[in-house]
Design a protein around this motif. Structure first.
Motif, PDB file in Angstrom:
ATOM      1  N   LEU A 260       0.832  -1.204   0.000  1.00 13.87           N
ATOM      2  CA  LEU A 260       0.000   0.000   0.000  1.00 13.87           C
ATOM      3  C   LEU A 260       0.866   1.253   0.000  1.00 13.87           C
ATOM      4  N   PHE A 261       0.459   2.246  -0.799  1.00 19.25           N
ATOM      5  CA  PHE A 261       1.226   3.489  -0.873  1.00 19.25           C
ATOM      6  C   PHE A 261       1.229   4.246   0.459  1.00 19.25           C
ATOM      7  N   ARG A 262       0.249   4.004   1.288  1.00 17.01           N
ATOM      8  CA  ARG A 262       0.191   4.710   2.570  1.00 17.01           C
ATOM      9  C   ARG A 262       1.158   4.138   3.601  1.00 17.01           C
ATOM     10  N   ASP A 263       1.722   2.954   3.331  1.00 19.34           N
ATOM     11  CA  ASP A 263       2.532   2.286   4.350  1.00 19.34           C
ATOM     12  C   ASP A 263       3.996   2.724   4.375  1.00 19.34           C
ATOM     13  N   TYR A 264       4.505   3.257   3.263  1.00 18.38           N
ATOM     14  CA  TYR A 264       5.918   3.649   3.235  1.00 18.38           C
ATOM     15  C   TYR A 264       6.216   4.718   4.287  1.00 18.38           C
ATOM     16  N   GLY A 265       5.254   5.614   4.485  1.00 21.46           N
ATOM     17  CA  GLY A 265       5.443   6.687   5.450  1.00 21.46           C
ATOM     18  C   GLY A 265       5.608   6.198   6.876  1.00 21.46           C
TER      19      GLY A 265
END
Length: 387
Positions: A260-265
């Motif tokens: 998920l793109f939200r998890d890198y942060g």
């Protein structure tokens, strides 16, 4: 290169009197000639100014060619712009241009239909991305070898521009939303989008060089932060630079189909906080292919609401911006240069990534002879780094 408003925080900078024979703190008295030249020059009082006039006025001769275009602006740190900017560099007719090259408006990025749809690249398009990213790495490495004390960022811009021309490539930042230069150079407290100018790099600076090339119809984007002179001996400078490097490396380990793109942060902020550093929230990673910036958005901070997941054939960047102090930013009156609101140092690293069937390919990976690279933490001998 999207920008968002940020709350401004002012910081009072301690000043010393400019009198050559004086060690007092400066008062409100400024040299009127320096003011006309856009320079800051404070004295403790009228008598000190008169006593040192014969020596001080000699400085005006060396100041005539370069000036600060925003002399009344309340800068958050010690860095100042040094104008005039050099003329816009020319691109021969043989170079393929992106749609914004002449008028500054990336119209292809402003199409609303399917704006949140993330493009899956064909095998041929993936090869196009591999090539432009390989060229972009070459250009960044050439620029990095020029980054040393006494060299201006305008010189680095010329080096980047010329290297792009030699590779039959357009420097993507040039005239993108009217950005005036071929590369972004961001020293010390500059988070991103620094405009190359006439300021010579100083021993002890850190400098981010952000290179993007347009070649064969594709953009390749990467950046690194470099130590200038003895900056690698300053513990705080090393802490923020190496933390930024680690944030990128650890987040890339997560990239694979279904991530998920939200998890890198979440990973980036965990690494940053462990080093007592902040994470800038205003700017994010982005999709890249035939467009310089497109879906997806890839935020670098924890608990963000980014939508979507990685799939094979997608290309995007991760480019965390890490600070020694506050994560908050503000923009200089040039409408581009983004700085920390407390004047603290900041570092960034970026790669263009291709999602594969079983993981990720770092298209802009360092080469065996790439300049820069990790340095060990020096022994702390004094206080925090200065900007």
């Amino acid at each position: 290169m999207d920008q968002a408003p940020a709350k401004e925080v002012t910081v009072q900078q301690a000043r010393k009197c400019e009198g050559e024979d004086c060690g007092n703190d400066a008062g409100a008295l400024q040299c009127p000639t320096c003011q006309k030249l856009g320079k800051e020059s404070y004295f403790c009082g009228q008598e000190c100014f008169k006593r040192n006039w014969s020596t001080h006025k000699q400085l005006h001769k060396s100041q005539n060619s370069h000036f600060n275009p925003f002399p009344t602006y309340n800068f958050s740190g010690s860095l100042r712009p040094s104008y005039p900017l050099s003329p816009r560099r020319k691109v021969p007719d043989s170079i393929r241009l992106p749609d914004y090259a002449s008028h500054g408006i990336p119209k292809s990025e402003q199409v609303f239909v399917g704006r949140n749809r993330i493009k899956i690249l064909t095998k041929q398009e993936q090869d196009g991305m591999r090539k432009v990213c390989r060229l972009a790495r070459e250009v960044l490495d050439i620029a990095a070898r020029e980054a040393k004390p006494g060299v201006t960022t305008d010189h680095i811009d010329k080096v980047v521009h010329d290297a792009c021309m030699e590779r039959n490539s357009y420097p993507s930042p040039l005239n993108y939303c009217h950005f005036p230069k071929s590369v972004c150079t961001s020293p010390n407290e500059v988070i991103c989008h620094g405009i190359p100018d006439q300021r010579p790099l100083q021993d002890g600076d850190i400098l981010n060089i952000d290179v993007t090339l347009y070649h064969g119809g594709f953009h390749g984007d990467l950046n690194e932060t470099y130590y200038i002179g003895k900056a690698d001996q300053d513990p705080d400078s090393v802490r923020v630079v190496e933390t930024a490097r680690d944030c990128l490396e650890e987040s890339i380990k997560l990239v694979k189909p279904g991530a998920l793109f939200r998890d890198y942060g979440n990973t980036i902020e965990k690494v940053a906080k462990a080093a007592n550093c902040g994470v800038v929230k205003t700017y994010c990673g982005h999709g890249i292919n035939q467009l310089f910036h497109c879906a997806p958005n890839v935020p670098h901070y924890a608990k963000n609401k980014a939508v979507g997941e990685a799939k094979p054939g997608m290309c995007f960047t991760i480019e965390p911006m890490i600070t020694l102090g506050t994560h908050k930013d503000r923009t200089w009156p040039d409408d581009w240069t983004s700085v920390t609101t407390d004047g603290s140092r900041t570092a960034q690293f970026e790669h263009t990534l291709l999602v594969t069937e079983d993981g990720v390919e770092v298209l802009t990976a360092r080469l065996a002879d790439s300049p820069g690279g990790k340095v060990p933490m020096p022994t702390a001998t004094n206080g925090a780094a200065t900007s």
